[in-house]
Structure formats: structure tokens, C-alpha cells
Scaffold this motif. Structure first.
Motif, short mmCIF file in Angstrom:
data_model
loop_
_atom_site.label_atom_id
_atom_site.label_comp_id
_atom_site.label_asym_id
_atom_site.label_seq_id
_atom_site.Cartn_x
_atom_site.Cartn_y
_atom_site.Cartn_z
N VAL A 300 -63.42 40.73 -13.85
CA VAL A 300 -62.58 41.48 -14.79
C VAL A 300 -62.57 40.75 -16.12
O VAL A 300 -63.10 39.66 -16.26
CB VAL A 300 -61.15 41.65 -14.23
CG1 VAL A 300 -61.15 42.46 -12.95
CG2 VAL A 300 -60.51 40.27 -14.00
N GLY A 301 -61.93 41.38 -17.13
CA GLY A 301 -61.74 40.70 -18.40
C GLY A 301 -62.46 41.35 -19.56
O GLY A 301 -62.47 42.57 -19.69
N SER A 302 -63.07 40.52 -20.39
CA SER A 302 -63.62 40.89 -21.70
C SER A 302 -64.42 42.19 -21.67
O SER A 302 -65.43 42.30 -20.98
CB SER A 302 -64.52 39.77 -22.22
OG SER A 302 -65.27 40.20 -23.34
N SER A 303 -64.00 43.18 -22.47
CA SER A 303 -64.77 44.42 -22.58
C SER A 303 -66.01 44.21 -23.42
O SER A 303 -66.97 44.99 -23.32
CB SER A 303 -63.90 45.53 -23.20
OG SER A 303 -63.58 45.23 -24.54
N GLU A 328 -65.26 44.95 -14.36
CA GLU A 328 -64.19 45.85 -14.79
C GLU A 328 -63.65 45.35 -16.13
O GLU A 328 -62.99 44.31 -16.20
CB GLU A 328 -63.08 45.85 -13.73
CG GLU A 328 -61.97 46.86 -14.01
CD GLU A 328 -60.92 46.85 -12.92
OE1 GLU A 328 -59.89 47.51 -13.10
OE2 GLU A 328 -61.12 46.16 -11.88
N PRO A 329 -63.96 46.06 -17.25
CA PRO A 329 -63.52 45.60 -18.58
C PRO A 329 -62.05 45.87 -18.83
O PRO A 329 -61.65 46.92 -19.34
CB PRO A 329 -64.41 46.42 -19.52
CG PRO A 329 -64.72 47.67 -18.77
CD PRO A 329 -64.79 47.29 -17.33
N THR A 330 -61.20 44.91 -18.50
CA THR A 330 -59.74 45.09 -18.65
C THR A 330 -59.20 44.41 -19.90
O THR A 330 -58.02 44.57 -20.22
CB THR A 330 -59.03 44.51 -17.42
OG1 THR A 330 -59.34 43.11 -17.32
CG2 THR A 330 -59.46 45.21 -16.15
N LEU A 353 -63.52 37.10 -17.23
CA LEU A 353 -64.24 36.76 -18.45
C LEU A 353 -63.25 36.71 -19.61
O LEU A 353 -62.40 37.58 -19.76
CB LEU A 353 -65.31 37.81 -18.75
CG LEU A 353 -66.48 37.88 -17.78
CD1 LEU A 353 -67.29 39.16 -18.02
CD2 LEU A 353 -67.38 36.65 -17.93
N SER A 354 -63.40 35.70 -20.46
CA SER A 354 -62.51 35.56 -21.61
C SER A 354 -63.31 35.19 -22.85
O SER A 354 -64.14 34.27 -22.81
CB SER A 354 -61.45 34.48 -21.35
OG SER A 354 -60.66 34.26 -22.51
N THR A 465 -61.35 49.78 -25.90
CA THR A 465 -62.60 49.07 -25.63
C THR A 465 -63.43 48.98 -26.91
O THR A 465 -63.16 49.69 -27.89
CB THR A 465 -63.43 49.80 -24.56
OG1 THR A 465 -63.87 51.07 -25.08
CG2 THR A 465 -62.63 50.01 -23.29
N GLU A 466 -64.44 48.11 -26.87
CA GLU A 466 -65.31 47.98 -28.03
C GLU A 466 -66.05 49.29 -28.31
O GLU A 466 -66.24 49.69 -29.46
CB GLU A 466 -66.32 46.85 -27.82
CG GLU A 466 -65.72 45.47 -27.97
CD GLU A 466 -66.73 44.49 -28.53
OE1 GLU A 466 -67.93 44.71 -28.33
OE2 GLU A 466 -66.31 43.50 -29.17
#
Length: 573
Positions: A300-303, A328-330, A353-354, A465-466
Motif C-alpha cells: 500500500v501507500g504512494s500513488s 494499492e495506491p492509498t 511505500l512512502s 491520485t496523481e
């Protein structure tokens, strides 16, 4: 179907030796086609771009001292007359440059480059920002001005030099303002002689060395009712032909051309050929070179970084059929918080991911640097700005600059900020490395106006999201936002109406970081403690350090933090 699956399908079809030979020849021809087009067929190229095309301004409407009622004073009639003159005048700035691989000489032109401006009449012209003084003098001495209208007193083929054009300026002003008497009144009833009218400029005897460029600045006045108001004509038409080359308008160039298509096909076929040579006609169920494990892992984490990790996870799962890795882009902060709250018994089932080190990471979380992630400031094409300073960005987000007309000449256009939510690591990086403070309050849902907070200093909306942010910037006139460089480049190549801005004269590219480009950080993968040996999490982290994953990261524009010798990249320290 992914690119990897396409390559594997082609490899399966052409797995024989004869098929590989055919595939290699096809790949070579496809890759050679754009090279031949540029260096053999059309070696010489001149690009031009109309950078500015607008009226000078000073409308004659409501010229008074601002007072109301009987005390109001009307403007001086002479001021009104001058305002009416300037209201129909405009300036056009055209950049011309040699973008080809060879110098261009006068004899290379079948017909010289020329520009005509419809019903607008040329009053003056000059050469601006040439590569060197010699180029300025060459263009200045060889400019020819001609009339495009059939009833003009100057035939179209009878070009006049710049000195002649400038000598006609007093005659034009006399024709408009009279002989200088107050109010433009004439002392005689004899009408002044009509000045010649030039509608176009021809760049005769032009020669441009490779990478040379200059700007042509033209002052015009529209042939219309002298008391008309409103916008002037914008027409600019180019003529001319370059033997063995092309003259192209940069604003009208197709983003996808046949050389690009053939090169892409060549790369695809080359990849298929490599896959054929390595794997043959089939691939085993598992890859013995990959230390596989069984089980499931969710990241999870960074989109911003999730898409590239998802691509690597697919390759890992293909090599390890008993492992299932999903992304999962949260958002960076939300992902780290979810990991912190995880049941310790499930610690090998989740990673986060950060973008940059996370302040939300507790003592049990361990962050491992994965790659360098660089960001770009995106600006909607309607703005016409491709360079900003960090100081200007700070003023924009603080609300001290609210209109693009305060940064570049041209029409007024409100600045509209498209940002990310508070859980975004991209936003955190932007605030820490560029702004030095918060982006500001959420004042808009539509991104067009302050429909949430009417008194906010900026028009600022947020997207989750980006991909949503990029879409909003591309669709909103006057918008500005940010995204990681690979995503921004993909949007530009895909036809999105966005420009990637230079910051303090430095381009958003990996080499720019060493030149002081500020907008970047390190991507971290957080785990809850050290993963157990034999877990999918430990196996996947090892795979992220493998040559295959490093090559994928590098290819997509994310310099990996660990090199082939196991050393840490200097930017990741």
C-alpha cells in the motif's frame, strides 16, 4: 495484455531459428527507419513558433479622470486619438531555429520563408535574441517586406528593405494624426498621400547553422474601421520550402509520427527477439534464478510509485506462480499508518511505500530505500509558461501572484492550483523541498473558482491520485500542479495539454538534481520489523534489488538506490 505478455507471445510464435532471423531483420529495419528519415532523407529542419500574438492595448473606452457626475473630466482629445491608434495595433513574436542535424544555407531554400498577417499592415520589425551578432545583421539586412493584397500599391514580388519600412513611419503617423495640430486638425485641405502597405515579411538569403535561432518581432496595425474596438486579427500564415528538409510549426507538430511508430515497433520486435533467444519457444512455470516464496503480499501507500512497483510485482509473480503480490495506491501517509496499525502476526503480509521518510512511521517500522523519485511542476498549455522560479512558485501558492499575466505578457488568466490531499507523500515532498510551507487551504471542488471558501487567497482544489491530478491540470485552463517525472512525461507524450516547467532554469530530469533541481526525494518501502526468511515479503524485497527490477526502475525513470555492486546511490544516502 501487458508489454511483457506481448513480447512473450511474439517470442512463442517466432521461436525457431528462421523466425528469429526474420524478427531480427524486421527489428533492424524498423529502428533504422527514423534514423534514415532524420539523417539521410530530411536532414535539414527549421522549426518556428508564434510565441506572442496580441494587441498592444490602451483601449479608448472611458478615458476620463475617474470622477463621477458634473465634476468628471473628459480625456484630452489627442489622448483619445492616440488610444484609438494603439487599440488596433498588435505585436507578433516568432521564434525561428535550426533543429536539424546540418547547417542551412540560402541555396537550400526552394522558396524563402515568409510570414503574412492577413489584413494587418506592418509598421516596423526587428530581430531579437539571435544566437550571435552576425546572425542578427544577416537577418536584418535581408528582410524583405511585401504586400499580399492585389490592390496594394506595392506589388507582392517587389520586396522592400527594413529601412524603407521605417522611413514610412512618419508618413503613417501623419496620415493618422494629421499635421500635428490639436485634435488632429489639418491646416490644408489637401489629403496626405496614403503610405504603402506591407502585409508580409520574407526572410531572404537566410542561413542558419545547426542549433542557431533568433526571434522576429513585428509591429502591425489592422486595416479596419479606425473606431472599431475589441480583439485584433490573429492570422499568421507561413510560406516557404526547404529542399531536402522541412519547415515546421512547433505548435502543430504531431506528437505521434511514423518515425516514432516505427521506432516503437523496432524496440518491441527487439524485445521479442531477446525474449526468443533467452527463453526459446516456451518458459518454465517457475524461474530458478528468483528466490521464490509462497503466499500473498499487499503493498500500500504512494500513488506515485505504486504503478512501477505493480509492474515489477507482475514480473515477480510470473516467475513465482505460488506468490501473489498486489499494490494499492492509498497515499504515502495513509499507507504507513495502515502498516503501523497492523496485527503483528500478519506483519509479513503488508508493506508500505512512502515518498520520502515518513513522520508517521513508529519505532517498529523499518524503511528501506528503493529508488530516487523526481517530480515535475505541470502547467496547462493555455498558460504559455514553461519556466518558473522557486520564488514565483512560493508567491503563487501564497496567493501573492494570482494571475498568469503577472508572470508573462498576454491576456489575464486566473491561476488555479491542483494539489493532492493531506495523505499524499508527493504533496509533502512539494511542501518540504519547494514551498517550505503548506500548499494552502482547499478552496475549490471544481478547480475553476473559490466555490468552497470564497475569501481564500488562492483557487485550490485537490485530487486523490496523481492520474486524477494530471487529468485535472490538462482539462483546466490556467491550472498548475505536480506529478512524478515519469507520469508527467507519459502524460505529455500521450497528448495531454500540459507542459513540464523548468525550475530556476533547470529541467526536471535526473541530471538536473546535481544542478540544483529541488523537487525530488527518495522512495522508501516500510516493513513492520525485519521480514522473516522464506516469506514473500523477504523474497520480493530481494527481487527489488535484482538486475531485472533495477533495470525496470531505471528504464521507467526511477534511479535505483542499490547498484549492481550492492552500493547505495549517493542521492539515497
Amino acid at each position: 495484455m501487458s508489454i511483457g505478455q506481448i513480447l512473450q507471445s511474439i517470442a512463442d510464435v517466432l521461436g525457431t531459428g528462421q523466425g528469429s532471423l526474420v524478427l531480427g531483420i524486421a527489428a533492424l529495419l524498423a529502428i533504422a527507419a527514423p534514423v534514415a528519415d532524420r539523417y539521410v532523407i530530411r536532414r535539414k529542419r527549421i522549426h518556428f513558433r508564434v510565441q506572442y500574438n496580441s494587441k498592444i492595448g490602451l483601449t479608448p473606452v472611458d478615458l476620463h479622470d475617474g470622477a463621477e457626475g458634473k465634476d468628471a473630466k473628459r480625456a484630452d482629445p489627442r489622448l483619445v486619438q492616440v488610444a484609438q491608434l494603439l487599440d488596433r495595433m498588435s505585436i507578433v513574436v516568432i521564434r525561428i531555429r535550426n533543429t536539424g542535424s546540418f547547417d542551412v544555407a540560402p541555396e537550400d531554400f526552394e522558396t524563402p520563408i515568409s510570414f503574412t498577417f492577413g489584413q494587418r499592415v506592418i509598421w516596423d520589425a526587428r530581430v531579437s535574441e539571435p544566437t550571435d551578432h552576425n546572425l542578427r545583421q544577416l537577418v536584418h539586412d535581408n528582410m524583405e517586406f511585401f504586400a499580399a493584397a492585389p490592390d496594394s500599391p506595392t506589388p507582392a514580388g517587389d520586396g522592400q528593405k527594413l529601412a524603407t519600412v521605417r522611413k514610412s513611419l512618419p508618413q503613417r503617423l501623419t496620415a493618422w494624426l494629421g499635421t500635428g495640430q490639436p485634435g488632429g486638425q489639418q491646416e490644408t485641405t489637401v489629403p496626405p498621400q496614403a503610405p504603402p502597405q506591407w502585409h508580409g515579411v520574407r526572410l531572404a538569403r537566410l542561413s542558419l547553422k545547426r542549433k542557431e535561432k533568433f526571434k522576429l518581432v513585428v509591429v502591425l496595425r489592422e486595416l479596419a474601421d479606425d473606431r472599431a474596438s475589441g480583439e485584433t486579427s490573429k492570422e499568421v500564415l507561413r510560406a516557404g520550402r526547404l529542399a531536402g528538409g522541412r519547415i515546421k510549426d512547433e505548435k502543430q507538430q504531431r506528437r505521434i509520427t511514423w518515425p516514432v511508430i516505427t521506432a516503437a515497433v523496432g524496440v518491441l520486435l527487439t524485445g521479442a527477439l531477446i525474449a526468443t533467444l533467452i527463453t526459446g519457444a516456451s518458459r518454465p512455470a517457475g524461474d530458478p534464478a528468483v528466490p521464490c516464496a509462497d503466499g500473498a503480499l499487499n503493498i500500500v501507500g504512494s500513488s506515485a510509485f505504486s504503478p512501477i512497483v505493480g509492474t515489477i510485482a507482475q514480473a515477480y509473480s510470473a516467475a513465482c506462480p505460488e506468490a501473489e503480490v498486489t499494490t494499492e495506491p492509498t497515499g504515502s501517509i495513509a499507507g504507513v499508518r495502515e502498516l503501523s496499525a497492523l496485527d503483528p502476526q500478519r506483519r509479513d503480509r503488508l508493506a508500505a511505500l512512502s515518498d520520502g521518510k515518513s513522520g508517521a512511521a513508529g519505532g517498529e517500522l523499518i524503511g528501506q530505500s528503493i529508488a530516487v523519485i523526481q517530480y515535475a511542476v505541470l502547467i496547462n498549455d493555455s498558460v504559455g509558461v514553461e519556466k518558473l522560479t522557486v520564488r514565483q512558485l512560493r508567491d503563487i501558492y501564497a496567493g501573492r501572484i494570482q494571475d498568469w499575466a503577472e508572470i508573462r505578457p498576454g491576456r489575464s488568466l486566473p491561476i488555479r492550483l491542483v494539489g493532492r490531499g493531506s495523505e499524499s507523500g508527493s504533496r509533502r515532498t512539494f511542501e518540504q523541498t519547494v514551498l517550505g510551507t503548506s500548499e494552502g487551504a482547499l478552496s475549490s471542488d471544481s478547480c475553476l473558482s473559490r466555490d468552497r471558501v470564497a475569501q481564500a487567497p488562492t483557487i485550490r482544489c485537490e485530487r486523490g491520485t496523481e492520474a486524477q491530478l494530471v487529468a485535472a491540470v490538462a482539462a483546466t485552463e490556467g491550472a498548475i500542479g505536480y506529478a512524478d517525472v515519469p507520469t508527467a512525461n507519459a502524460a505529455k507524450i500521450g497528448g495531454k495539454a500540459v507542459a513540464l516547467a523548468q525550475l530556476d532554469e533547470v529541467y526536471p530530469e535526473p541530471s538536473g538534481i546535481r544542478q540544483g533541481y529541488p523537487f525530488w526525494t527518495t522512495e522508501y518501502l516500510y516493513t513492520r520489523g525485519m521480514p522473516d526468511n522464506g516469506s514473500v515479503l523477504k523474497s520480493f524485497i530481494d527481487y527489488l534489488r535484482s538486475p531485472t527490477a533495477r533495470a525496470e526502475l531505471q528504464d521507467k525513470g526511477y534511479p535505483p538506490c542499490i547498484d549492481q555492486h550492492g552500493q547505495l546511490h549517493p542521492l539515497c544516502r
